[in-house]
Design a protein around this motif. Structure first.
Motif, PDB file in Angstrom:
ATOM      1  N   ASP A  33     -67.999  31.036  22.664  1.00 33.60           N
ATOM      2  CA  ASP A  33     -66.603  31.471  22.578  1.00 33.60           C
ATOM      3  C   ASP A  33     -65.871  30.826  21.409  1.00 33.60           C
ATOM      4  N   PHE A  34     -66.269  29.622  21.023  1.00 31.06           N
ATOM      5  CA  PHE A  34     -65.678  28.976  19.852  1.00 31.06           C
ATOM      6  C   PHE A  34     -65.949  29.793  18.593  1.00 31.06           C
ATOM      7  N   PHE A  35     -67.167  30.299  18.463  1.00 32.23           N
ATOM      8  CA  PHE A  35     -67.541  31.074  17.279  1.00 32.23           C
ATOM      9  C   PHE A  35     -67.107  32.536  17.363  1.00 32.23           C
ATOM     10  N   TYR A  36     -66.571  32.949  18.491  1.00 30.81           N
ATOM     11  CA  TYR A  36     -66.158  34.340  18.681  1.00 30.81           C
ATOM     12  C   TYR A  36     -64.891  34.696  17.902  1.00 30.81           C
ATOM     13  N   GLN A  37     -64.017  33.748  17.691  1.00 28.27           N
ATOM     14  CA  GLN A  37     -62.698  34.024  17.114  1.00 28.27           C
ATOM     15  C   GLN A  37     -62.727  34.895  15.862  1.00 28.27           C
ATOM     16  N   PRO A  38     -63.555  34.636  14.869  1.00 30.80           N
ATOM     17  CA  PRO A  38     -63.552  35.493  13.670  1.00 30.80           C
ATOM     18  C   PRO A  38     -64.020  36.925  13.946  1.00 30.80           C
ATOM     19  N   PHE A  39     -64.726  37.123  15.052  1.00 37.36           N
ATOM     20  CA  PHE A  39     -65.276  38.433  15.367  1.00 37.36           C
ATOM     21  C   PHE A  39     -64.467  39.178  16.430  1.00 37.36           C
ATOM     22  N   ALA A  40     -63.392  38.581  16.895  1.00 38.77           N
ATOM     23  CA  ALA A  40     -62.621  39.130  18.002  1.00 38.77           C
ATOM     24  C   ALA A  40     -62.107  40.549  17.748  1.00 38.77           C
ATOM     25  N   LEU A  42     -63.597  42.705  15.778  1.00 38.75           N
ATOM     26  CA  LEU A  42     -64.726  43.584  15.492  1.00 38.75           C
ATOM     27  C   LEU A  42     -65.473  44.052  16.740  1.00 38.75           C
ATOM     28  N   MET A  43     -65.488  43.203  17.776  1.00 35.58           N
ATOM     29  CA  MET A  43     -66.284  43.546  18.954  1.00 35.58           C
ATOM     30  C   MET A  43     -65.757  42.830  20.186  1.00 35.58           C
ATOM     31  N   PRO A  44     -66.047  43.396  21.362  1.00 40.25           N
ATOM     32  CA  PRO A  44     -65.648  42.727  22.611  1.00 40.25           C
ATOM     33  C   PRO A  44     -66.420  41.422  22.804  1.00 40.25           C
ATOM     34  N   LEU A  45     -65.856  40.530  23.600  1.00 38.71           N
ATOM     35  CA  LEU A  45     -66.466  39.237  23.856  1.00 38.71           C
ATOM     36  C   LEU A  45     -67.871  39.382  24.458  1.00 38.71           C
ATOM     37  N   GLN A  46     -68.033  40.310  25.393  1.00 34.60           N
ATOM     38  CA  GLN A  46     -69.340  40.496  26.022  1.00 34.60           C
ATOM     39  C   GLN A  46     -70.416  40.880  24.989  1.00 34.60           C
ATOM     40  N   THR A  47     -70.068  41.753  24.063  1.00 32.98           N
ATOM     41  CA  THR A  47     -71.019  42.153  23.024  1.00 32.98           C
ATOM     42  C   THR A  47     -71.379  40.960  22.148  1.00 32.98           C
TER      43      THR A  47
END
Length: 182
Positions: A33-40, A42-47
Motif C-alpha cells: 500500500d505504501f508503493f500504491y500511491q503513485p499508481f492510485a 491508474l488502477m484499483p488497489l486490488q489490481t
C-alpha cells in the motif's frame, strides 16, 4: 487394544499460527500500500495488490525455475520409472511446488481477502486454476522452446506473461469471487 485407543485418542498440542499469519499479512499490505500511491489513479488497489503479490511470486517462480533447470537438473533429461521428462518441463513442476502454496496464501489473505467463499472451496478452485495454468505453461513452453527454439528461460518469461493475464481474470471472477448475500 486399550493402549492403542489411549495412544490415538490423546489430544495433540497444536500451535495457533493465526497471529503470525496476520502479522505477516499486515506487513505485506503496508509495504504494498505504501508503493500504491503513485499508481492510485491508474488502477484499483486490488489490481495493484495482485500485480505486486503475483509479480513477487512470479519472480520467485522464474528464479526457482532458473536454479532448478541450470543447477539442480543441469539441463539434463529426468528419467522416471515410466517415462522421461525434459529438464525444462521438470524444472517447471519443481518451481511450482513452491509457488503454488505461496500464490494461494498471498491471493487468499492479501489480494482477495474480501472473498466470502469457504477456504476449502477457494483452495479447490485455486487448484483447478493452477492445473489449467500448468497445462497452459506446458503447451506454451513446448511451443516456445521446442517449436520456436527460444532459450528456456526466455520461453518461461513469455509463457508467464500470457498465463498471468488468464490467472488474474479467473481468480477475480471465479476462485476468490465475492458471493452476493441475499
Amino acid at each position: 487394544m486399550l493402549t492403542l485407543v489411549k495412544v490415538f485418542s490423546k489430544k495433540r498440542k497444536t500451535t495457533n499460527f493465526a497471529p503470525i499469519f496476520f502479522m505477516i499479512r499486515n506487513i505485506i499490505l503496508q509495504i504494498i500500500d505504501f508503493f500504491y500511491q503513485p499508481f492510485a489513479k491508474l488502477m484499483p488497489l486490488q489490481t495493484f495488490r495482485y500485480l505486486a503479490c503475483g509479480g513477487g511470486n512470479t519472480m520467485l517462480d522464474i528464479f526457482l525455475y532458473f536454479v532448478c533447470y541450470n543447477f539442480v537438473l543441469h539441463q539434463q533429461m529426468v528419467h522416471l520409472p515410466l517415462f522421461s521428462m525434459s529438464a525444462h518441463i521438470a524444472a517447471l513442476f519443481m518451481s511450482m511446488a513452491v509457488t503454488f502454496p505461496t500464490g494461494f496464501l498471498l491471493s487468499k489473505y492479501v489480494v482477495f481477502s474480501e472473498s466470502n467463499l469457504r477456504g476449502r472451496i477457494q483452495l479447490f478452485r485455486y487448484f483447478v486454476l493452477v492445473a489449467i495454468c500448468i497445462m497452459l505453461n506446458y503447451v506454451f513452453m513446448k511451443l516456445f522452446v521446442d517449436q520456436l527454439h527460444l532459450y528456456p528461460t526466455v520461453g518461461k518469461i513469455c509463457t508467464t506473461a500470457l498465463v498471468v493475464i488468464f490467472s488474474y481474470l479467473t481468480q477475480k471472477k471465479f476462485t476468490f469471487k465475492v458471493k452476493q448475500t441475499r
